[in-house]
Design a protein around this motif. Sequence first.
Motif, mmCIF file in Angstrom:
data_model
loop_
_atom_site.group_PDB
_atom_site.id
_atom_site.type_symbol
_atom_site.label_atom_id
_atom_site.label_comp_id
_atom_site.label_asym_id
_atom_site.label_seq_id
_atom_site.Cartn_x
_atom_site.Cartn_y
_atom_site.Cartn_z
ATOM 1 N N GLU A 107 8.213 -4.093 38.829
ATOM 2 C CA GLU A 107 8.129 -2.467 39.048
ATOM 3 C C GLU A 107 6.931 -2.475 40.159
ATOM 4 O O GLU A 107 6.146 -1.550 40.217
ATOM 5 N N CYS A 108 6.724 -3.567 41.136
ATOM 6 C CA CYS A 108 5.674 -3.613 41.891
ATOM 7 C C CYS A 108 4.335 -3.664 41.537
ATOM 8 O O CYS A 108 3.351 -3.763 42.334
ATOM 9 N N VAL A 109 4.022 -3.792 40.080
ATOM 10 C CA VAL A 109 2.722 -4.199 39.518
ATOM 11 C C VAL A 109 2.291 -5.376 40.262
ATOM 12 O O VAL A 109 2.872 -6.488 40.356
ATOM 13 N N GLY A 110 1.040 -5.148 40.668
ATOM 14 C CA GLY A 110 0.247 -6.377 41.543
ATOM 15 C C GLY A 110 0.494 -6.206 42.936
ATOM 16 O O GLY A 110 -0.035 -7.084 43.634
ATOM 17 N N HIS A 111 1.512 -5.301 43.190
ATOM 18 C CA HIS A 111 1.587 -5.114 44.839
ATOM 19 C C HIS A 111 1.374 -3.811 45.075
ATOM 20 O O HIS A 111 0.616 -3.548 46.176
ATOM 21 N N PHE A 112 2.037 -2.777 44.716
ATOM 22 C CA PHE A 112 1.731 -1.303 45.187
ATOM 23 C C PHE A 112 1.473 -0.549 43.685
ATOM 24 O O PHE A 112 1.914 -0.955 42.430
ATOM 25 N N ASP A 113 1.224 0.721 44.133
ATOM 26 C CA ASP A 113 0.767 1.734 42.823
ATOM 27 C C ASP A 113 2.194 2.103 42.243
ATOM 28 O O ASP A 113 2.303 2.577 40.946
ATOM 29 N N THR A 114 3.196 2.326 43.004
ATOM 30 C CA THR A 114 4.530 2.608 42.541
ATOM 31 C C THR A 114 5.690 1.742 42.832
ATOM 32 O O THR A 114 5.444 1.057 43.940
ATOM 33 N N PRO A 115 6.669 1.702 42.306
ATOM 34 C CA PRO A 115 7.964 0.781 42.597
ATOM 35 C C PRO A 115 8.268 1.349 44.087
ATOM 36 O O PRO A 115 8.713 2.573 44.084
ATOM 37 N N GLN A 116 8.392 0.330 44.854
ATOM 38 C CA GLN A 116 8.985 0.553 46.330
ATOM 39 C C GLN A 116 10.482 1.157 46.468
ATOM 40 O O GLN A 116 10.739 2.015 47.063
ATOM 41 N N CYS A 117 11.183 0.520 45.603
ATOM 42 C CA CYS A 117 12.580 0.849 45.718
ATOM 43 C C CYS A 117 12.645 2.244 45.070
ATOM 44 O O CYS A 117 13.461 2.959 45.878
ATOM 45 N N VAL A 118 12.001 2.781 44.060
ATOM 46 C CA VAL A 118 11.965 4.208 43.744
ATOM 47 C C VAL A 118 11.646 5.133 45.001
ATOM 48 O O VAL A 118 12.247 5.987 44.992
ATOM 49 N N GLU A 119 10.612 4.595 45.607
ATOM 50 C CA GLU A 119 9.847 5.423 46.707
ATOM 51 C C GLU A 119 10.905 5.501 47.766
ATOM 52 O O GLU A 119 10.954 6.817 48.340
ATOM 53 N N VAL A 120 11.588 4.757 47.998
ATOM 54 C CA VAL A 120 12.692 4.765 49.271
ATOM 55 C C VAL A 120 14.085 5.319 48.928
ATOM 56 O O VAL A 120 14.775 5.445 49.908
ATOM 57 N N CYS A 121 14.673 5.251 47.936
ATOM 58 C CA CYS A 121 15.906 5.384 47.284
ATOM 59 C C CYS A 121 16.225 6.827 47.661
ATOM 60 O O CYS A 121 15.447 8.010 47.122
ATOM 61 N N PRO A 122 17.210 7.285 48.345
ATOM 62 C CA PRO A 122 17.437 8.655 48.860
ATOM 63 C C PRO A 122 18.336 9.264 47.914
ATOM 64 O O PRO A 122 18.610 10.491 47.513
ATOM 65 N N VAL A 123 18.900 8.769 46.777
ATOM 66 C CA VAL A 123 19.772 9.021 45.615
ATOM 67 C C VAL A 123 19.312 8.729 44.416
ATOM 68 O O VAL A 123 19.956 9.221 43.306
ATOM 69 N N ASP A 124 17.997 8.447 44.259
ATOM 70 C CA ASP A 124 17.289 8.118 42.897
ATOM 71 C C ASP A 124 18.140 7.454 41.717
ATOM 72 O O ASP A 124 18.088 7.816 40.731
ATOM 73 N N VAL A 125 18.441 6.194 42.377
ATOM 74 C CA VAL A 125 19.250 5.427 41.420
ATOM 75 C C VAL A 125 18.373 4.360 40.829
ATOM 76 O O VAL A 125 18.995 3.431 39.988
ATOM 77 N N CYS A 126 17.246 4.066 41.346
ATOM 78 C CA CYS A 126 16.400 2.891 40.760
ATOM 79 C C CYS A 126 15.546 3.471 39.550
ATOM 80 O O CYS A 126 14.700 4.283 39.734
ATOM 81 N N LEU A 127 16.019 3.053 38.590
ATOM 82 C CA LEU A 127 15.292 3.495 36.954
ATOM 83 C C LEU A 127 14.916 2.441 36.198
ATOM 84 O O LEU A 127 15.184 1.324 36.308
#
Length: 96
Positions: free
Chosen positions: A48-68
């Motif tokens: 979930e991008c822990v250790g890299h970013f504050d939020t999961p990057q796939c969630v941030e960029v997904c245009p249809v919100d399918v990364c859950l």
Amino acid sequence: MSLFIEDSCINCDVCLPECPNEAIYFGGDEVGARWSEIYVIDGDLCTECVGHFDTPQCVEVCPVDVCLPDPDRVETDEQLLAKIKIKGESRGRRSK
């Protein structure tokens, strides 16, 4: 907790280059009991991008919100960080 990609994925390709753990790939493998025709997240690599970013990057960029969040892979931040350490150690061993 690892993430997963729902069946309503539109294969837009924006998540793939964003994953710092290289945990996202396009189908090509059996997922569960069916062939996947969408992007898939490898729960053994997803942090979930822990250790890299504050939020999961796939969630941030997904245009249809399918990364859950994957309810079958509940993990603590410590467990997620341990995946990064294990992956790094594995890469080190391979290059020797």
